[in-house]
Design an enzyme around this catalytic site. Sequence first.
Site, PDB file in Angstrom:
ATOM      1  N   ARG A  32      -9.211   0.031   3.890  1.00  8.91           N
ATOM      2  CA  ARG A  32      -8.347   1.030   3.236  1.00  8.91           C
ATOM      3  C   ARG A  32      -6.993   0.408   2.896  1.00  8.91           C
ATOM      4  NH1 ARG A  32      -7.267   6.001   6.711  1.00  8.91           N
ATOM      5  NH2 ARG A  32      -5.770   6.189   5.017  1.00  8.91           N
TER       6      ARG A  32
ATOM      7  N   ARG B 111      -0.474  14.991  12.871  1.00  9.27           N
ATOM      8  CA  ARG B 111       0.418  14.433  11.851  1.00  9.27           C
ATOM      9  C   ARG B 111       0.942  15.590  11.011  1.00  9.27           C
ATOM     10  NH1 ARG B 111      -2.065   8.995   9.399  1.00  9.27           N
ATOM     11  NH2 ARG B 111       0.127   8.718   8.763  1.00  9.27           N
TER      12      ARG B 111
ATOM     13  N   CYS C 118      -5.317   8.203   8.912  1.00 11.37           N
ATOM     14  CA  CYS C 118      -5.598   7.654  10.244  1.00 11.37           C
ATOM     15  C   CYS C 118      -5.394   8.730  11.318  1.00 11.37           C
ATOM     16  CB  CYS C 118      -4.658   6.490  10.546  1.00 11.37           C
ATOM     17  SG  CYS C 118      -5.016   5.073   9.520  1.00 11.37           S
TER      18      CYS C 118
ATOM     19  N   ASP D  59       3.704   0.337  12.212  1.00 13.24           N
ATOM     20  CA  ASP D  59       2.447  -0.162  11.623  1.00 13.24           C
ATOM     21  C   ASP D  59       2.165  -1.605  11.998  1.00 13.24           C
ATOM     22  OD1 ASP D  59       2.747   1.729   8.518  1.00 13.24           O
ATOM     23  OD2 ASP D  59       2.157   2.290  10.541  1.00 13.24           O
TER      24      ASP D  59
ATOM     25  N   LYS E 149       0.838  -1.215   0.000  1.00 17.36           N
ATOM     26  CA  LYS E 149       0.000   0.000   0.000  1.00 17.36           C
ATOM     27  C   LYS E 149       0.863   1.251   0.000  1.00 17.36           C
ATOM     28  CE  LYS E 149      -1.806   1.634   3.985  1.00 17.36           C
ATOM     29  NZ  LYS E 149      -1.580   3.074   4.256  1.00 17.36           N
ATOM     30  N   ASN E 150       1.849   1.323   0.919  1.00 10.89           N
ATOM     31  CA  ASN E 150       2.576   2.580   1.098  1.00 10.89           C
ATOM     32  C   ASN E 150       3.604   2.836   0.012  1.00 10.89           C
ATOM     33  OD1 ASN E 150       0.941   3.086   3.234  1.00 10.89           O
ATOM     34  ND2 ASN E 150       2.409   2.422   4.791  1.00 10.89           N
TER      35      ASN E 150
END
Length: 429
Positions: free
Chosen positions: A399, A122, A117, A306, A22-23
């Site tokens: 997600r 952030r 999130c 994570d 994903k990232n």
Amino acid sequence: MNQYIIKGGKKLYGEVNISGAKNAALAILPAVILADSPCRIENIPDISDVKTIMTILSELGAEVEYIDTHTLKIDPRTVNTDIVPYESASKIRASYYFIGALLGRCCKAVVPFPGGCNFGVRPIDQHLKGFSALGCDTHLDERMIAVSSDGALKGANIYLDVVSVGATMNIMLAAVKAKGLTVIENAAREPHIVDLANFLNMMGADVSGAGTDTIKIRGVASLHGVTYSIIPDQIEAGTYMAAVAATGGNVLIKNITPKHLESISVKLIEMGVTIEEGDDCVRVIREDSLVKCNVKTMPHPGFPTDMQPQITVLLTIAQGTSMVNESVWEDNRFKYVDELKRMGANITVNGKIATIEGVETLKGATVSSTDLRAGAAMVIAGLVSQGTTYVEEIQYIERGYENIAEKLIGLGAEIDCVPKPRSLIEKIS
Ligand code: EPZ
């Protein structure tokens, strides 16, 4: 909103295939607009965050075509604006990669403040520090960030005050076509940063040092379209490793890069789990009781933040007292602990440190996903609990995890995905 209904107490056996990272995908897809011809991107995870990025690319004017569920063809030549619409971009954090990509493409970007999130503040000050060093001016209002440079960006030396994945990748995107040399010091070293650098270099960029704390980018005049395949998802793989370690069983996790999982494997072995590594797979076996251990989250190659919620679930049923130190994010990343306590976990959070007393087992309850990885942790808690667990707000989980329920059912889990029943109030209102 849907919910997962999980009947716990079953061990996991079989094989599971890991999807693309994903990232990595969330940075590589915006980077496509740096090219002057179409790109074909393969092994893309089928998750909602990727769909949001695709929507933004279309809103910018790019031609986006799904070849299949995991393969996209994107033609950036029709991109016709440097303004990212608010609606889609404010849903996810990774929308800020369009700042770096648009700066690299046309020296100007107007992008909404990112979403994502909610585990504390952030900030993006390190991103803005990098753009400023490259010769850009920045203007902020309550919703949008406008960054621009008169003429081409100029290479610069940038020292990140905080090891930041996002800032490292965003500065890379802005710098690939800048005039001269850019050096990013104290850079993040995650696998997805190396993946982005490899993608950019295939397009004709000159990026060296990705994966170390010093990345050098020599600006080039143009980048061309390529075919590129996203690396496997380190955190998805780690999540399934944690699931097997929690329930017990024997599972082969396929389509992974073992080196990316080293810090996770080491901790699981410390807890009494057997890990057998292959070239592109890892077998996880857990037969005896889990043993306590201490975990401190760190930037790569340390234990990934994570994976923090997922490993904490394991420690709630490990023998002895364990401590988890969340050193990357504020203590808001422990919001999910209250949900675990309702399942019988014995956890005390004091600032950035959670102290966990192992218990015999957890018991099923109705719990909420407070964010993406916390949601995955609730699923793992449901798998190990006695009785039935109802995991709500599963849109957070979807997600970042492709077909998580189907993949777990394939390993023997008992999970249903159903609409959450309307409350009495909702029925009569
Ligand atoms: C990326 O977020 C990931 N998200 C996060 O994963 C992950 O937790 C994080 O990296 C750390 O690995 C994506 O890649 C889309 P950071 P990012 O910038 O880039 C501080 C998931 O579950 N900081 O590395 O936003 C920040 O507050 C998600 O997939 C600044 O102070 O994280 C934090 O304490 C959740 N100023 C630390 O650095 C800045 O300008 C690390 O943040 C930027 C960050």
